[in-house]
Design a protein around this motif. Structure first.
Motif, PDB file in Angstrom:
ATOM      1  N   HIS A 179      13.450   3.930  18.068  1.00 36.08           N
ATOM      2  CA  HIS A 179      12.397   4.583  18.838  1.00 36.08           C
ATOM      3  C   HIS A 179      11.122   3.733  18.906  1.00 36.08           C
ATOM      4  CE1 HIS A 179      14.359   8.535  19.225  1.00 36.08           C
ATOM      5  NE2 HIS A 179      14.845   8.316  18.017  1.00 36.08           N
ATOM      6  N   VAL A 180      10.275   4.079  19.862  1.00 32.00           N
ATOM      7  CA  VAL A 180       8.955   3.459  19.968  1.00 32.00           C
ATOM      8  C   VAL A 180       7.916   4.580  20.010  1.00 32.00           C
ATOM      9  CG1 VAL A 180       7.399   2.168  21.473  1.00 32.00           C
ATOM     10  CG2 VAL A 180       9.766   1.419  21.198  1.00 32.00           C
ATOM     11  N   PHE A 222       1.898  11.317  34.388  1.00 31.74           N
ATOM     12  CA  PHE A 222       2.491  12.042  33.276  1.00 31.74           C
ATOM     13  C   PHE A 222       3.003  13.397  33.763  1.00 31.74           C
ATOM     14  CE2 PHE A 222      -0.333   8.970  31.367  1.00 31.74           C
ATOM     15  CZ  PHE A 222       0.409   8.491  30.308  1.00 31.74           C
ATOM     16  N   ASP A 223       4.199  13.736  33.351  1.00 29.72           N
ATOM     17  CA  ASP A 223       4.817  14.990  33.756  1.00 29.72           C
ATOM     18  C   ASP A 223       4.493  16.066  32.704  1.00 29.72           C
ATOM     19  OD1 ASP A 223       6.475  17.106  34.281  1.00 29.72           O
ATOM     20  OD2 ASP A 223       8.255  15.885  34.647  1.00 29.72           O
ATOM     21  N   SER A 229       6.764  12.736  25.504  1.00 34.25           N
ATOM     22  CA  SER A 229       8.061  12.133  25.177  1.00 34.25           C
ATOM     23  C   SER A 229       9.009  12.252  26.348  1.00 34.25           C
ATOM     24  CB  SER A 229       8.650  12.841  23.947  1.00 34.25           C
ATOM     25  OG  SER A 229       9.971  12.408  23.712  1.00 34.25           O
ATOM     26  N   PHE A 230       9.908  11.279  26.454  1.00 30.00           N
ATOM     27  CA  PHE A 230      10.931  11.326  27.489  1.00 30.00           C
ATOM     28  C   PHE A 230      12.249  11.887  26.938  1.00 30.00           C
ATOM     29  CE2 PHE A 230       8.082   7.871  28.858  1.00 30.00           C
ATOM     30  CZ  PHE A 230       7.868   8.202  30.186  1.00 30.00           C
ATOM     31  N   HIS A 231      12.250  12.311  25.683  1.00 29.99           N
ATOM     32  CA  HIS A 231      13.491  12.749  25.033  1.00 29.99           C
ATOM     33  C   HIS A 231      13.512  14.283  24.964  1.00 29.99           C
ATOM     34  CE1 HIS A 231      16.906  12.861  22.387  1.00 29.99           C
ATOM     35  NE2 HIS A 231      16.929  11.554  22.254  1.00 29.99           N
ATOM     36  N   GLU A 232      14.488  14.872  25.615  1.00 26.19           N
ATOM     37  CA  GLU A 232      14.544  16.337  25.696  1.00 26.19           C
ATOM     38  C   GLU A 232      14.648  17.004  24.334  1.00 26.19           C
ATOM     39  OE1 GLU A 232      17.450  18.048  28.365  1.00 26.19           O
ATOM     40  OE2 GLU A 232      16.766  16.703  29.960  1.00 26.19           O
ATOM     41  N   ASP A 233      15.485  16.438  23.452  1.00 28.94           N
ATOM     42  CA  ASP A 233      15.646  17.048  22.130  1.00 28.94           C
ATOM     43  C   ASP A 233      14.358  16.965  21.319  1.00 28.94           C
ATOM     44  OD1 ASP A 233      18.205  17.659  22.781  1.00 28.94           O
ATOM     45  OD2 ASP A 233      19.140  16.098  21.556  1.00 28.94           O
ATOM     46  N   VAL A 234      13.650  15.872  21.475  1.00 27.74           N
ATOM     47  CA  VAL A 234      12.374  15.731  20.764  1.00 27.74           C
ATOM     48  C   VAL A 234      11.391  16.789  21.262  1.00 27.74           C
ATOM     49  CG1 VAL A 234      10.366  14.218  20.418  1.00 27.74           C
ATOM     50  CG2 VAL A 234      12.686  13.283  20.250  1.00 27.74           C
ATOM     51  N   LYS A 288      14.404   5.334  28.640  1.00 29.74           N
ATOM     52  CA  LYS A 288      13.054   5.845  28.391  1.00 29.74           C
ATOM     53  C   LYS A 288      12.987   6.830  27.237  1.00 29.74           C
ATOM     54  CE  LYS A 288      12.204   7.431  32.554  1.00 29.74           C
ATOM     55  NZ  LYS A 288      11.464   8.115  33.622  1.00 29.74           N
ATOM     56  N   SER A 289      14.125   7.471  26.939  1.00 28.33           N
ATOM     57  CA  SER A 289      14.088   8.554  25.947  1.00 28.33           C
ATOM     58  C   SER A 289      13.676   8.074  24.564  1.00 28.33           C
ATOM     59  CB  SER A 289      15.435   9.266  25.880  1.00 28.33           C
ATOM     60  OG  SER A 289      16.393   8.430  25.272  1.00 28.33           O
ATOM     61  N   ARG A 290      13.619   6.746  24.372  1.00 28.97           N
ATOM     62  CA  ARG A 290      13.178   6.258  23.060  1.00 28.97           C
ATOM     63  C   ARG A 290      11.649   6.099  22.994  1.00 28.97           C
ATOM     64  NH1 ARG A 290      16.497   2.818  21.628  1.00 28.97           N
ATOM     65  NH2 ARG A 290      17.787   2.760  23.477  1.00 28.97           N
TER      66      ARG A 290
END
Lengths: 502, 502
Positions: free
Chosen positions: A297-298, A180-181, A355-360, A330-332
């Motif tokens: 999304h998931v 995990f990052d 999360s992999f989504h930058e905006d999230v 991955k962003s989902r």
């Protein structure tokens, strides 16, 4: 009565045109005006209804209900007593809680997923380390520790050190096959706000998430209270051990579309809550493929990831599946985690959004102003999660002790002829009490729930509260029980069963 | 163009009736149909736009933006960089923060209302009491403290002991003339969620609160991010030392009504933020009378109540005014409090909702699942707030030290010919820098803000960010400054002023 439609006139010639369209058009026009006036009352109708006067005391006396100020319409349902059997049960326990010394006839709590199994280990660690974990000494500070390290504002998404500690810990308990990052991580004050904040970021008011059912009843409050998002149960069956299938997801999605509802994502817990089964790599892959195909999304709630006790059970994180294949966007994928279950620390309110989504991530960080983890708690957790020797010892004991308690509990039920669903994780089991139902229906199940509460004095969560379509299933949490409580529970259920049949 | 209105026909006889009403009625009918079709796009347009195919990898490769999943429309603005100068300033400080030893040319932070003035006292208390405060010993527990007292689930609204401690503390710092009932209290993880939860309970999406301006820029995020409530500034002027008047409230309310907006309440801070003035008993009475007349709520943010330093200044809580007179329906009064300012503990995320409205309390308790205070923090605060000897010592020092620092800071500005608004509370002053403006306008003020940041390397919050209508005012927070920092700031401002005039 003869109905005159506007276009009727067209086929009836000129006279018909006038008669056929004039009357309904005018009616329609004035109906619109009438409805519009009724629909939107003048703004501030509350206050305009009140006579303007300076002698307020005559109008607003204490306890006088005239002109009493109103709460928002969204607060009204929240102010009412709960109607879910899950919460009703929890409330009832508070009125008469079982205690093996002081109240042996009280209600035994099987409704709350909390664990006291490793409190001896936690107690030892805290006694030895609590003080040092919070007191950072600094050369700049005279004669003491640096109070600013716990007192001052810190980034709402969590200190880098706590995110690093969480990332290491999560990787460790999830088998070490996934990393995990810390920069994809937002630390939250509990798994509950993690879920709400994610929901807020992924879907708009009126949108929906698909959710395999039976599902954890708390999700209703987590998601629906404030976000305006709907949860659409995707019904799973005992014949599949309540595991979701792509065809069931597809069917639920199509049904939602027909109802005009936009589905924004799939939410599920793994290990599943309340069933306790662990989703296989193949199932996770299928869910993610489905989400990719539908561009949704998931959200994977993995809060019981470290509470896997089955001998041959392997927990796989959705993060691992998303990262393993280059096919997926991955962003989902968004993971919820926390320490309430695996580390038995619900009082600490420790959660994570991964999360992999930058905006999230950007939006979630800003929303953390409402749910950030207090810095003293961050300091304790940095020390605790980084103490790898302790964590290894704790996790091994945690798993072993859940397994043992699970065995005792399930064996006790088996001897009464009550089976459980196959499970490998979680602090609960999913019990098939359909043999105790007087009628095989929701009504019969709720009657049994009530009898369990008031006669057997046991609070177990009925399947209805989890949107299970097969009656008679109950979630029983067993990790806050002492071994000697289990025979008491079995005896109570036995007596209830006997009185039902007699 | 000649407009044909439906009723025109009535006065023009039979022919006019047909011509006059038929055409516009039909046009109206079809316009409605047209608009209705345009307004509701087919549900799930995202997913239906995607070609259904099983060869996903060709469509969704890593980094490919086609089909990339979208966040909710409400998350979109949150994911963007901030546009308020308040947040822009805070971000800029992080890139190059001043340190009197290691970075003497860095940006000096005057933008954040935090205090380090009494860290010596807090440090001493924590060193002596932190461990005991968290470790509750129990006879039932062998050889150690009772870990369940910090680890397990507790009521989300806070333990009774912490509510009692908060009630006593609040009464004490508010002059002892008002008592707080712990059962009217909900403990929150910070003042920020306290405010959001209240807003959620008192107003619906699209409703508004009146708010005297200039106001604290964080309110925009607290209220608007998720609740959908508008804030309507009620402009106050320097001629009244920025104190709100009933006529200004009345005017703003009428304007809102004309715009069709329902006003649900008045929100204000006392001591006011950013001005620092303390609302008199008469002003509070007038606000409450106005709210009563209009049947709206009153939210009083009293988070700086214990940071009153003016010699002859007395802080009066809105709770006291509401309770003092039988004329008022107290249930419209809601207080927000917290320990970030008066106890200099923003890292602890400690807040309170105090309300006289039962439904608000019931709803807020349920919403605390998202913002409850971790139990270890509750334990520390129970000990800290109950230690009345320490609290007396701390509060006396806190007030005295703010007063002294305020004097130093304001005197420094005075010597540069820069005046401040009269103030008596808060961790900041409200500085009239209009003499440094190149143009007396918002543009001129923002230019000065930028010059202060990049040339003088000082982050002060411009009035624009606080919705002040008079240009040139800046909020400067001074309680995290050391005495020796103040001449540095004055020197920097002096040089900026000189370079502007030359």
């Amino acid at each position: 009565m003869r109905l005159i439609v506007p276009l009727q006139g067209v086929v009836q010639g000129r006279g018909g045109l006038f008669v056929g369209s004039l009357i309904p058009c005018c009616l329609f026009y004035f109906l619109q005006l009438y409805l519009k006036r009724r629909r939107s009352p003048p703004p501030d109708s509350d206050s305009t209804e009140l006579p303007r006067t300076s002698s307020r005391s005559s109008l607003f006396t204490r306890g006088n209900s005239i002109g009493r100020v109103r709460v928002s319409s969204r607060a009204v349902p929240l102010a009412k007593p709960p109607d879910s059997p899950y919460y009703i049960g929890l409330e009832r326990v508070k009125t008469d809680p079982y205690d093996r010394v002081s109240n042996r006839d009280g209600i035994i709590q099987l409704g709350l997923a909390e664990s006291t199994l490793c409190f001896d280990l936690l107690q030892r660690w805290m006694s030895e380390n609590l003080m040092d974990s919070m007191m950072h000494y600094s050369d700049d500070v005279d004669g003491g520790f640096d109070i600013s390290s716990i007192a001052m504002y810190q980034p709402f998404e969590g200190l880098l050190e706590v995110r690093v500690a969480f990332a290491d810990f999560m990787s460790r308990i999830m088998g070490g096959n996934v990393s995990f990052d810390p920069s994809n991580m937002v630390i939250t004050a509990g798994g509950t706000p993690a879920l709400e904040v994610l929901a807020f970021c992924l879907a708009d008011h009126g949108n929906a998430f698909l959710i395999p059912s039976p599902y954890y009843p708390g999700f209703d409050r987590d998601i629906k209270f404030r976000t305006g998002i709907e949860l659409i149960p995707v019904h799973c069956r005992s014949s599949d051990n309540f595991t979701v299938t792509v065809s069931a997801l597809e069917q639920a999605l199509n049904l939602a579309r027909k109802r005009g509802i936009k589905v924004s994502g799939i939410l599920f817990s793994n290990p599943s809550n309340p069933v306790g089964n662990i989703l296989s790599r193949e199932t996770l892959h299928a869910i993610l493929s489905f989400a990719q195909e539908k561009n949704i999304h998931v959200i994977s709630d993995e809060i019981f990831a470290g509470s896997v006790y089955g001998e041959d059970k392997e927990f796989v994180s959705m993060a691992e599946v998303a990262a393993a294949s280059g096919d997926f966007d991955k962003s989902r994928v968004h993971i919820v985690y926390g320490l309430s279950k695996d580390l038995s620390l619900p009082g600490f309110r420790a959660g994570v959004i991964y999360s992999f989504h930058e905006d999230v991530l950007s939006a979630a960080k800003k929303l953390m102003r409402f749910s950030s983890m207090p810095v003293p708690v961050q300091r304790i957790l940095i020390s605790l999660l980084s103490d790898t020797r302790f964590i290894e010892e704790y996790m091994a004991a945690h798993r072993r002790r859940i397994r043992d308690k699970h065995f005792l509990f399930v064996e006790g039920l088996k001897q009464l002829g009550i089976p459980c669903a196959e499970s490998g994780g979680g602090l609960y089991c999913w019990v098939d009490m359909s043999s105790l139902l007087t009628s095989y229906s929701e009504k019969g199940e709720l009657e049994l729930f009530e009898k369990l509460l008031s006669v057997a004095k046991i609070n177990a969560t009925p399947g209805t509260a989890c949107y299970c379509i097969e009656p008679g299933w109950f979630r029983c949490c067993f990790t806050a029980l002492a071994d000697e409580d289990i025979p008491v529970i079995m005896e109570r259920i036995k007596r209830l069963a006997e009185s039902s049949t007699s």
